[in-house]
Design a protein around this motif. Sequence first.
Motif, PDB file in Angstrom:
ATOM      1  N   GLY B 101     114.466  19.260   4.481  1.00  0.00           N
ATOM      2  CA  GLY B 101     114.422  19.549   3.130  1.00  0.00           C
ATOM      3  C   GLY B 101     115.538  19.238   2.215  1.00  0.00           C
ATOM      4  O   GLY B 101     115.486  18.622   1.196  1.00  0.00           O
ATOM      5  N   TYR B 102     116.603  19.924   2.734  1.00  0.00           N
ATOM      6  CA  TYR B 102     117.915  19.692   1.911  1.00  0.00           C
ATOM      7  C   TYR B 102     118.347  18.129   1.929  1.00  0.00           C
ATOM      8  O   TYR B 102     118.671  17.734   0.756  1.00  0.00           O
ATOM      9  N   GLN B 103     118.297  17.385   3.025  1.00  0.00           N
ATOM     10  CA  GLN B 103     118.538  15.955   3.170  1.00  0.00           C
ATOM     11  C   GLN B 103     117.569  15.330   1.995  1.00  0.00           C
ATOM     12  O   GLN B 103     118.095  14.464   1.484  1.00  0.00           O
ATOM     13  N   GLY B 104     116.476  15.614   2.038  1.00  0.00           N
ATOM     14  CA  GLY B 104     115.665  14.968   1.027  1.00  0.00           C
ATOM     15  C   GLY B 104     115.998  15.188  -0.439  1.00  0.00           C
ATOM     16  O   GLY B 104     115.806  14.210  -1.329  1.00  0.00           O
ATOM     17  N   VAL B 105     116.040  16.595  -0.684  1.00  0.00           N
ATOM     18  CA  VAL B 105     116.521  16.952  -2.040  1.00  0.00           C
ATOM     19  C   VAL B 105     117.789  16.213  -2.679  1.00  0.00           C
ATOM     20  O   VAL B 105     117.927  15.726  -3.685  1.00  0.00           O
ATOM     21  N   LEU B 153     121.054  34.740   0.358  1.00  0.00           N
ATOM     22  CA  LEU B 153     120.626  34.705  -0.845  1.00  0.00           C
ATOM     23  C   LEU B 153     121.353  34.593  -2.029  1.00  0.00           C
ATOM     24  O   LEU B 153     121.300  34.001  -2.957  1.00  0.00           O
ATOM     25  N   LEU B 154     122.361  35.514  -1.986  1.00  0.00           N
ATOM     26  CA  LEU B 154     123.303  35.762  -3.284  1.00  0.00           C
ATOM     27  C   LEU B 154     123.829  34.459  -3.336  1.00  0.00           C
ATOM     28  O   LEU B 154     124.052  33.877  -4.477  1.00  0.00           O
ATOM     29  N   ALA B 155     124.260  33.880  -2.229  1.00  0.00           N
ATOM     30  CA  ALA B 155     125.178  32.366  -2.241  1.00  0.00           C
ATOM     31  C   ALA B 155     124.558  31.449  -2.834  1.00  0.00           C
ATOM     32  O   ALA B 155     124.735  30.699  -3.658  1.00  0.00           O
ATOM     33  N   VAL B 156     123.052  31.388  -2.603  1.00  0.00           N
ATOM     34  CA  VAL B 156     122.056  30.223  -3.167  1.00  0.00           C
ATOM     35  C   VAL B 156     121.952  30.390  -4.622  1.00  0.00           C
ATOM     36  O   VAL B 156     121.937  29.451  -5.357  1.00  0.00           O
ATOM     37  N   VAL B 157     121.822  31.907  -4.951  1.00  0.00           N
ATOM     38  CA  VAL B 157     121.602  32.003  -6.381  1.00  0.00           C
ATOM     39  C   VAL B 157     122.491  31.704  -7.092  1.00  0.00           C
ATOM     40  O   VAL B 157     122.677  30.980  -8.222  1.00  0.00           O
ATOM     41  N   GLY B 158     123.672  32.068  -6.529  1.00  0.00           N
ATOM     42  CA  GLY B 158     125.188  31.687  -7.272  1.00  0.00           C
ATOM     43  C   GLY B 158     125.286  30.278  -7.507  1.00  0.00           C
ATOM     44  O   GLY B 158     125.812  29.747  -8.415  1.00  0.00           O
ATOM     45  N   ALA B 159     125.064  29.505  -6.481  1.00  0.00           N
ATOM     46  CA  ALA B 159     125.305  28.225  -6.400  1.00  0.00           C
ATOM     47  C   ALA B 159     124.317  27.609  -7.500  1.00  0.00           C
ATOM     48  O   ALA B 159     124.895  26.736  -8.192  1.00  0.00           O
ATOM     49  N   VAL B 226     105.781  30.698   8.357  1.00  0.00           N
ATOM     50  CA  VAL B 226     104.249  30.403   7.917  1.00  0.00           C
ATOM     51  C   VAL B 226     104.189  30.054   6.218  1.00  0.00           C
ATOM     52  O   VAL B 226     103.898  28.896   5.997  1.00  0.00           O
ATOM     53  N   VAL B 227     105.114  30.900   5.532  1.00  0.00           N
ATOM     54  CA  VAL B 227     104.980  30.681   4.082  1.00  0.00           C
ATOM     55  C   VAL B 227     106.009  29.343   3.729  1.00  0.00           C
ATOM     56  O   VAL B 227     105.579  28.624   2.842  1.00  0.00           O
ATOM     57  N   CYS B 228     107.152  29.673   3.944  1.00  0.00           N
ATOM     58  CA  CYS B 228     108.068  28.687   3.500  1.00  0.00           C
ATOM     59  C   CYS B 228     107.937  27.307   4.433  1.00  0.00           C
ATOM     60  O   CYS B 228     108.105  26.159   3.783  1.00  0.00           O
ATOM     61  N   GLY B 229     107.486  27.388   5.673  1.00  0.00           N
ATOM     62  CA  GLY B 229     107.392  26.161   6.167  1.00  0.00           C
ATOM     63  C   GLY B 229     106.273  25.470   5.958  1.00  0.00           C
ATOM     64  O   GLY B 229     106.137  24.243   5.778  1.00  0.00           O
ATOM     65  N   VAL B 263     111.747  23.109  -3.089  1.00  0.00           N
ATOM     66  CA  VAL B 263     112.174  22.673  -1.663  1.00  0.00           C
ATOM     67  C   VAL B 263     113.533  23.743  -1.412  1.00  0.00           C
ATOM     68  O   VAL B 263     113.474  24.175  -0.324  1.00  0.00           O
ATOM     69  N   LEU B 264     114.204  23.675  -2.433  1.00  0.00           N
ATOM     70  CA  LEU B 264     115.518  24.379  -2.073  1.00  0.00           C
ATOM     71  C   LEU B 264     114.937  25.897  -1.754  1.00  0.00           C
ATOM     72  O   LEU B 264     115.801  26.587  -0.971  1.00  0.00           O
ATOM     73  N   PHE B 265     114.304  26.389  -2.743  1.00  0.00           N
ATOM     74  CA  PHE B 265     113.783  27.835  -2.634  1.00  0.00           C
ATOM     75  C   PHE B 265     113.175  28.155  -1.307  1.00  0.00           C
ATOM     76  O   PHE B 265     113.683  29.090  -0.484  1.00  0.00           O
ATOM     77  N   ALA B 266     112.350  27.250  -0.805  1.00  0.00           N
ATOM     78  CA  ALA B 266     111.448  27.379   0.414  1.00  0.00           C
ATOM     79  C   ALA B 266     112.788  27.146   1.750  1.00  0.00           C
ATOM     80  O   ALA B 266     112.738  28.348   2.723  1.00  0.00           O
ATOM     81  N   ALA B 267     113.551  26.116   1.740  1.00  0.00           N
ATOM     82  CA  ALA B 267     114.574  25.976   2.610  1.00  0.00           C
ATOM     83  C   ALA B 267     115.363  27.118   2.720  1.00  0.00           C
ATOM     84  O   ALA B 267     115.744  27.617   3.787  1.00  0.00           O
ATOM     85  N   SER B 268     115.748  27.626   1.473  1.00  0.00           N
ATOM     86  CA  SER B 268     116.876  28.543   1.589  1.00  0.00           C
ATOM     87  C   SER B 268     116.409  29.736   2.168  1.00  0.00           C
ATOM     88  O   SER B 268     117.210  30.435   2.901  1.00  0.00           O
ATOM     89  N   LEU B 269     115.180  30.303   1.784  1.00  0.00           N
ATOM     90  CA  LEU B 269     114.692  31.543   2.012  1.00  0.00           C
ATOM     91  C   LEU B 269     114.459  31.453   3.671  1.00  0.00           C
ATOM     92  O   LEU B 269     114.815  32.723   4.291  1.00  0.00           O
TER      93      LEU B 269
END
Lengths: 265, 357
Positions: B101-105, B153-159, B226-229, B263-269
């Motif tokens: 997902g990250y590589q795609g985005v 999650l803090l790191a992702v939100v910050g970024a 299940v959810v993010c996948g 995608v970033l949300f799902a992959a990060s979570l």
Amino acid sequence: MSAAIVIRNLTVTYDNTPVVNDVSLDIQPGRWTALLGRNGAGKSSLIAAVVGIGRGADAVSFPEHRGPRYRFCAYVPQSPVLPPGMTVAEYVLLGRTAHMGWLSSERSADRQKAASAIRQLDMDRFADRFLDELSGGESQRVVLARALCQDARILVLDEPTSSLDVGHQLEVLDLVAELARDQGLTILSAIHDLTAAARYADDAVVLDTGRVAAIGPVDSVLTPETLSRSFGTPMHRMLGPDGSPIIIPLHTAPAGASTTTGQES
Amino acid sequence: MAAETALTVAPAALSRSFRLPAKTLLATIGAFVGSAVLSLSVGAAGLPVSGVILELLDQIPLLGIDSGLTDRQSTILLQIRLPRVVLGGLVGAALAMSGAGYQGVFRNPLADPFNLGIAAGAGLGATIALAFDLDWAVGPLGSVQLLAFGGALLAVVGAMLIGRVAPNQTATLLLAGIAIASFFTAIQTLLLTRDVESQRSILAWLFGSLIASSWDRVTIVAFYMVVCGSILFMMRRHLDVLRVGEAEAATLGLDPARVRLIVLFAASLLTAAAVSVTGLIAFVGLVVPHAIRMLAGSSYRVVVPLSAFGGAAFMILADVIARTVIAPAEIGIGVVTAFIGAPFFAFLLIRTRAGAL
């Protein structure tokens, strides 16, 4: 007849400098309109606004069509991104994105569209080839196939031939002309080559520092006077062996310092 | 008339393009099942492979099979090894899918699940918990897991907040992630040098381990999987469109910003959930999607689902090695994934043309 593309008071500003300054113009349906002008005249910004990826997209409307513009208007960029490892068939099929639901995938009708687009552009034998194996001319052909697959009625091209050699330039332009004629497409194309514009386009718009300097049928716009003024360099128009006009810039420097047909970029 | 001919000729080339290549699909699933059986059989208490398979079949309701395993062996299998294998598989699948997902985005072959500072965030959270001996828990999750999850999650939100200065530049987002990661790593290093006593446990966590696997933890990661996948799986076509770049994708009717966010949300979570339970496991998210690309083509419709199986197989195998080479002690599974992943990756790189990335 109502216009295919209506632009009203389009202004695009970067860092407080307007690159397109209050432009209003109508693009006629079923005709090829060439967008001319020096580098920085605002051609690319205008194109971006028309296809909806730049600022000022709201200033552009399409009276003949309903719904989002990607359903009827396709973009052929100057250097299209051709993902390595993607096949021609996969790439052309991307054109169906415009007509698919958010989470649906391609149906067989979509594949049929892609197949017939590939067929129309005579790319059948390339369908399984990877994009990174194509030549420059073939690449632009594939991008045009994607535009057809998108069901585009309006093709917006941004210098589609500037990265091609002379032979392939003509090949691609001939192809666009053929598609436009056969399918009644509206073409808006930024183009560097004035001679090509004179040969292929029906209408021309000349942009100069973000404003419309001239607009009308090519014959009335592509005159040495108008072009010399807008391009800031004297232009000469003559007839080629086949009777079609050739427009060349004249060097103001030493007489005889010859020029070529390609407008210097 | 052209359409009629097209019916018979061209769609063959078209339909083939997007079908999952059966061979690679079977190979990855086979690798997954094989590595799982291997991992279940290998260990301090050797279990017979046939017994393992029969005992697992016996777990299927209404199926009464005598596996021949003793009660003790059965307990080892079902309560110790199986949760470990399942957790390993889930985490491997999670990291590999997120990596795809990250590589795609980011349209960048170097992107991996730890891009937006997730590793550094999780690492800092775990370090704080271990260094300050925080001793509380919510359900099956201890302070280490909870703080690691929060830190990630803090790191992702910050970024993402910093990256908003240039909303159309994914490069800015990546750079923001690097800034966050450096900052968090600095704090972490400070804590590490201050608190010598907990260094060992912190380092052990940083290299990742499946040693504390339990069905409770499996449930947690499975929920996120299940959810993010599912979300990542549903976005696979959009990721293919995005390969032509955000501007062109927009002219094709895709909303790149929305796809990127989802995608970033799902992959990060998913990544945060995985690493908070097992610690930082490097290289899986980077290598597995590339390996799948090299074996089965670069369409995300293939790469996303196959990465899940490939990642699971890779992780389970790495765990077998991690807990056997210096048995009864274990080495960090992250050490193993890098140790076998890097040469394997190099091999694939040499074998395949570089353009396939």
